[in-house]
Design a protein around this motif. Structure first.
Motif, PDB file in Angstrom:
ATOM      1  N   ARG A  85      11.365  24.194 -51.569  1.00  0.00           N
ATOM      2  CA  ARG A  85      11.659  24.949 -50.370  1.00  0.00           C
ATOM      3  C   ARG A  85      11.402  24.176 -49.222  1.00  0.00           C
ATOM      4  NH1 ARG A  85       8.324  30.809 -50.913  1.00  0.00           N
ATOM      5  NH2 ARG A  85      10.321  31.611 -51.606  1.00  0.00           N
ATOM      6  N   ASP A  86      10.675  22.907 -48.970  1.00  0.00           N
ATOM      7  CA  ASP A  86      10.521  22.323 -48.216  1.00  0.00           C
ATOM      8  C   ASP A  86      11.034  20.955 -48.380  1.00  0.00           C
ATOM      9  OD1 ASP A  86       8.507  24.173 -46.767  1.00  0.00           O
ATOM     10  OD2 ASP A  86       6.497  22.412 -47.776  1.00  0.00           O
ATOM     11  N   ALA A  87      11.580  20.000 -47.459  1.00  0.00           N
ATOM     12  CA  ALA A  87      12.178  18.961 -46.877  1.00  0.00           C
ATOM     13  C   ALA A  87      11.023  17.959 -47.491  1.00  0.00           C
ATOM     14  CB  ALA A  87      13.073  19.129 -45.282  1.00  0.00           C
ATOM     15  N   ASP A  88      10.416  18.293 -47.244  1.00  0.00           N
ATOM     16  CA  ASP A  88       9.782  17.022 -47.742  1.00  0.00           C
ATOM     17  C   ASP A  88       8.955  16.811 -49.301  1.00  0.00           C
ATOM     18  OD1 ASP A  88       8.173  18.784 -47.755  1.00  0.00           O
ATOM     19  OD2 ASP A  88       6.177  17.547 -47.015  1.00  0.00           O
ATOM     20  N   LYS A  89       9.799  17.952 -50.113  1.00  0.00           N
ATOM     21  CA  LYS A  89       9.820  17.976 -51.786  1.00  0.00           C
ATOM     22  C   LYS A  89      10.702  17.641 -52.742  1.00  0.00           C
ATOM     23  CE  LYS A  89       5.458  19.924 -51.547  1.00  0.00           C
ATOM     24  NZ  LYS A  89       4.703  21.321 -50.885  1.00  0.00           N
ATOM     25  N   PHE A  90      11.560  18.224 -51.812  1.00  0.00           N
ATOM     26  CA  PHE A  90      12.288  17.160 -52.410  1.00  0.00           C
ATOM     27  C   PHE A  90      13.412  16.169 -53.496  1.00  0.00           C
ATOM     28  CE2 PHE A  90      15.554  20.312 -48.958  1.00  0.00           C
ATOM     29  CZ  PHE A  90      15.249  21.217 -48.982  1.00  0.00           C
ATOM     30  N   THR A  91      13.914  16.668 -54.391  1.00  0.00           N
ATOM     31  CA  THR A  91      14.932  15.240 -55.250  1.00  0.00           C
ATOM     32  C   THR A  91      15.575  15.138 -54.461  1.00  0.00           C
ATOM     33  OG1 THR A  91      15.948  17.497 -56.559  1.00  0.00           O
ATOM     34  CG2 THR A  91      13.899  17.112 -57.515  1.00  0.00           C
ATOM     35  N   LEU A  92      16.028  14.443 -55.491  1.00  0.00           N
ATOM     36  CA  LEU A  92      17.224  13.130 -54.797  1.00  0.00           C
ATOM     37  C   LEU A  92      18.800  14.674 -54.668  1.00  0.00           C
ATOM     38  CD1 LEU A  92      18.217  10.182 -54.359  1.00  0.00           C
ATOM     39  CD2 LEU A  92      18.828  10.039 -56.207  1.00  0.00           C
ATOM     40  N   GLN A  93      18.792  14.859 -55.692  1.00  0.00           N
ATOM     41  CA  GLN A  93      20.161  15.606 -55.512  1.00  0.00           C
ATOM     42  C   GLN A  93      19.988  16.364 -55.052  1.00  0.00           C
ATOM     43  OE1 GLN A  93      21.598  14.254 -57.847  1.00  0.00           O
ATOM     44  NE2 GLN A  93      20.585  13.164 -59.531  1.00  0.00           N
ATOM     45  N   ILE A  94      18.734  17.455 -54.937  1.00  0.00           N
ATOM     46  CA  ILE A  94      18.470  18.501 -53.990  1.00  0.00           C
ATOM     47  C   ILE A  94      19.587  17.783 -52.340  1.00  0.00           C
ATOM     48  CG2 ILE A  94      17.722  20.461 -52.370  1.00  0.00           C
ATOM     49  CD1 ILE A  94      15.770  20.317 -54.965  1.00  0.00           C
ATOM     50  N   GLY A  95      18.686  16.164 -52.552  1.00  0.00           N
ATOM     51  CA  GLY A  95      18.379  15.754 -50.709  1.00  0.00           C
ATOM     52  C   GLY A  95      20.189  15.805 -50.593  1.00  0.00           C
ATOM     53  N   LEU A  96      20.482  14.564 -51.765  1.00  0.00           N
ATOM     54  CA  LEU A  96      21.789  14.063 -51.291  1.00  0.00           C
ATOM     55  C   LEU A  96      23.180  15.387 -50.971  1.00  0.00           C
ATOM     56  CD1 LEU A  96      22.304  12.035 -54.490  1.00  0.00           C
ATOM     57  CD2 LEU A  96      22.599  11.559 -52.157  1.00  0.00           C
ATOM     58  N   ASN A  97      22.635  16.926 -51.724  1.00  0.00           N
ATOM     59  CA  ASN A  97      23.746  17.816 -51.353  1.00  0.00           C
ATOM     60  C   ASN A  97      23.780  17.803 -50.007  1.00  0.00           C
ATOM     61  OD1 ASN A  97      25.030  19.828 -51.885  1.00  0.00           O
ATOM     62  ND2 ASN A  97      23.783  21.482 -52.313  1.00  0.00           N
ATOM     63  N   THR A  98      22.586  18.300 -49.193  1.00  0.00           N
ATOM     64  CA  THR A  98      22.241  18.251 -47.641  1.00  0.00           C
ATOM     65  C   THR A  98      22.735  17.914 -47.223  1.00  0.00           C
ATOM     66  OG1 THR A  98      20.413  16.738 -46.679  1.00  0.00           O
ATOM     67  CG2 THR A  98      19.769  20.020 -48.549  1.00  0.00           C
ATOM     68  N   LEU A  99      23.404  15.903 -47.445  1.00  0.00           N
ATOM     69  CA  LEU A  99      23.858  15.616 -46.505  1.00  0.00           C
ATOM     70  C   LEU A  99      25.158  15.686 -46.860  1.00  0.00           C
ATOM     71  CD1 LEU A  99      22.152  11.957 -47.470  1.00  0.00           C
ATOM     72  CD2 LEU A  99      21.390  13.409 -45.865  1.00  0.00           C
ATOM     73  N   LEU A 100      25.721  16.040 -47.485  1.00  0.00           N
ATOM     74  CA  LEU A 100      27.077  16.759 -47.517  1.00  0.00           C
ATOM     75  C   LEU A 100      27.319  18.201 -47.115  1.00  0.00           C
ATOM     76  CD1 LEU A 100      29.749  15.833 -49.585  1.00  0.00           C
ATOM     77  CD2 LEU A 100      28.842  17.821 -51.860  1.00  0.00           C
ATOM     78  N   THR A 101      27.870  17.706 -45.698  1.00  0.00           N
ATOM     79  CA  THR A 101      27.975  18.536 -44.390  1.00  0.00           C
ATOM     80  C   THR A 101      29.245  18.551 -44.221  1.00  0.00           C
ATOM     81  OG1 THR A 101      27.096  17.366 -42.883  1.00  0.00           O
ATOM     82  CG2 THR A 101      25.654  18.348 -43.670  1.00  0.00           C
ATOM     83  N   PRO A 102      29.433  19.393 -43.920  1.00  0.00           N
ATOM     84  CA  PRO A 102      31.707  18.830 -42.725  1.00  0.00           C
ATOM     85  C   PRO A 102      31.359  18.005 -42.250  1.00  0.00           C
ATOM     86  CG  PRO A 102      30.906  22.061 -42.713  1.00  0.00           C
ATOM     87  CD  PRO A 102      29.388  21.276 -43.090  1.00  0.00           C
ATOM     88  N   TYR A 103      30.546  18.295 -41.125  1.00  0.00           N
ATOM     89  CA  TYR A 103      30.923  17.203 -40.026  1.00  0.00           C
ATOM     90  C   TYR A 103      30.309  15.839 -40.297  1.00  0.00           C
ATOM     91  CZ  TYR A 103      28.321  21.159 -38.375  1.00  0.00           C
ATOM     92  OH  TYR A 103      29.104  22.955 -38.504  1.00  0.00           O
TER      93      TYR A 103
END
Lengths: 293, 302
Positions: free
Chosen positions: A235-253
């Motif tokens: 749940r916490d952003a500091d625990k994310f794995t690379l795949q989850i993290g990359l997905n959070t970067l994929l924003t419409p902006y």
């Protein structure tokens, strides 16, 4: 007369063969080019500003004038974005290494117990191993999520790992490998005074090295690329794995696309290196189930 | 203490200790969640409530048009993957196995590489190649063909082209390797005998390769069926966050995730899971009959 006819025939066969070689090899060259295309386009895009990716989408961009290493320099610069990225990278590495070690050890011992001893439970358990393989994991997604929450290991690396440590396919593979081992070895070691656990570690484990290599690669790939379950547990952003993290970067902006595209290419790297080094073991492990059925 | 140690080390007890982790894991992380999933499907579960509602969740499912759409999407996707990812990789494997093909290692490695990339990365690449921007690869192709650029991911036919290409891109090489390993297991003297008899390549494929590849084909069909039915992340990545226009990309697992995690309606989502379980079991059963593991109505012949 007979001789010349034979020479003509063999010449004819040679030309025929040469044409065949060119056709088949050419076919695979074209197919490989098509298959390599998306990654190649991605790799080229990683040398262009992320802005372009948002405005133009992805295409094979061969404009070498505008290419630079800026995305990678930014990624490695040590600023906030770079730190975030390598935190995810580190999390993925940690998760992958611990998962691989524990999964292999546990599955090896389970498979060893099932194959090296004659007892009824062993056969029943092997049937259950197959049964669990026949049910898609996704069915258990929600109840497992609840269970992991109740156990208090949600948002931890254990919550991600524990449900999958006894991987049915890994047990299955080790069993297929161990079943071909001579059982006389066990008797000989017993006479020499080796304990049951000693035999499994000191006699059989070294013999099963190729099986360990195959399974380590498959397991590492699965863990590094795993997405759905870790996304639910962490749940916490500091625990994310690379795949989850990359997905959070994929924003419409698209303000993080510099990191996204360079980071994606950099994220394939460890798996690619392992693949090129250990290709043989990987293919053996992967296809073990397919031939024996 | 010494007695206990001797007991634990004995040949009678050791096998049980070896298999203990599996027994525990099976009970805790398989049987328990399976039962609790089935139980939850008969309950209405919210933030603070949890009450029995009988078969109401299932009754609602029957009327739920979105759920029917999800089922038909999943089955359609599965059908496409089987139609494309069995015959083509099989033919490629036969071609790759031919003595005529040069530089096999290179082609095999390149064809396998897509399987190494995660769904996140491959989904991102395809999403951007099928972007509606004029400069995306697919729109460049349209312009090259003299057509107008189109928003690829907004209508079913064009977006599914992307979805299915993504799937084929990732799995063609893997399935080819499966078939190649199956081909290796076929006795080469059979082909030599066929050559002596003057068989054509097509006859050899039809009468030797195809029947003897059957175990591999069954294996590949099985994994394709389950992977196709439970597909979710490909659609999650291609459209972003499980939201496709008019749910054109919604799958069964996608709907389960949407109701359970995104809308916190666990009971209803578990009912979706149970339906998926039933479909999977039916397919398993059908397959066991088809492959002759279970025989029905053939007792008299014995």
């Amino acid at each position: 007369m007979m001789k010349t006819q034979a020479v003509v025939d063999s010449k004819h066969a040679n030309t025929k063969r040469a044409i065949g070689t060119v056709l088949v090899t050419g076919f695979f060259a074209i197919l490989s080019a098509i298959i390599a295309f998306p990654l190649l386009a991605g790799l080229l895009a990683s040398f262009h500003p992320g802005r372009e990716l948002l405005q133009n989408g992805l295409s094979l961009n061969l404009n070498f004038d505008t290419m630079s290493l800026n995305n990678y320099i930014y990624l490695l610069s040590g600023n906030a974005d770079s730190q975030k990225y390598f935190m995810w990278y580190g999390n993925s590495l940690e998760l992958t290494i611990i998962t691989v070690i524990l999964t292999l050890l546990i599955c090896y011992f389970v498979a060893y117990g099932m194959t090296m001893y004659r007892f009824k439970l062993g056969k029943i358990l092997f049937f259950l191993v197959i049964a669990t393989m026949c049910v898609p994991f996704e069915i258990l997604l929600l109840p497992l999520y609840n269970e992991v929450t109740e156990l208090g290991i949600i948002n931890t690396i254990w919550g991600v790992m524990l449900p999958g440590l006894c991987s049915a396919s890994t047990i299955f593979f080790f069993r297929q490998y161990l079943i071909g081992m001579p059982k006389e070895l066990l008797e000989a070691a017993r006479i020499d005074g080796c304990t049951e656990y000693g035999i499994s570690v000191r006699i059989m484990m070294p013999l099963a090295k190729p099986a360990f290599a195959s399974m380590a690669i498959l397991c590492a790939m699965g863990s590094w690329n795993n997405m759905l379950w870790p996304m639910m547990v962490f749940r916490d952003a500091d625990k994310f794995t690379l795949q989850i993290g990359l997905n959070t970067l994929l924003t419409p902006y698209g303000n993080d696309y510099d990191v996204l595209i360079a980071g994606s290419m950099f994220g394939i790297l460890p798996i690619m290196v392992i693949f090129l080094l250990f290709q043989k073991y990987l293919i053996e492990g992967m296809t073990a189930g397919a031939v024996k059925g | 203490m010494k007695y206990l140690k001797k007991y634990l080390y004995s040949q009678k007890v050791a096998p049980y200790i070896f298999v203990l982790p599996f027994v525990l894991s099976f009970l805790i992380f398989w049987v328990y969640p399976l039962i609790s999933g089935i139980t939850m499907s008969f309950q209405d579960i919210g933030f603070s409530k949890r009450e029995w509602v009988g078969i109401e969740n299932y009754a609602k499912l029957l009327r739920d048009k979105t759920f029917k759409l999800a089922i038909s999407n999943s089955i359609e996707y599965m059908a496409w993957t089987i139609a494309l990812l069995i015959p083509f990789p099989m033919i490629f494997a036969v071609m790759m196995d031919s003595r005529l093909t040069k530089a096999k290692g290179v082609w095999k490695a390149i064809m396998y590489i897509p399987a190494l990339t995660s769904v996140v990365i491959s989904g991102m690449l395809f999403r951007m190649m099928f972007s509606e921007a004029d400069g995306s690869q697919m729109n460049k192709l349209m312009v090259w063909l003299g057509q107008q650029p189109i928003p690829w991911l907004k209508s079913k036919a064009t977006s599914w082209l992307g979805l299915i290409l993504l799937c084929c891109w990732r799995w063609t090489g893997v399935n080819m390797l499966y078939f190649l390993s199956g081909l290796k297991a076929i006795d080469s003297t059979l082909y030599e005998a066929a050559d002596v008899d003057g068989c054509t390549a097509i006859q050899k494929f039809r009468h030797i390769t195809l029947p003897l590849l059957q175990p591999t084909t069954i294996y590949v069909v099985t994994i394709s069926v389950f992977a196709g039915l439970s597909m979710f992340l490909e659609s999650f990545m291609l459209w972003g966050n499980n939201d496709s226009p008019k749910n054109i990309g919604l799958t069964i697992v996608g709907y389960l995730y949407k109701r359970g995690i995104q809308k916190n309606d666990m009971g209803y989502a578990c009912a979706v899971g149970v339906v998926l379980l039933v479909i999977a079991l039916l397919i398993n059963f059908a397959q066991l009959i088809a492959t002759g593991t279970i025989k029905i109505g053939k007792r008299k012949e014995e």
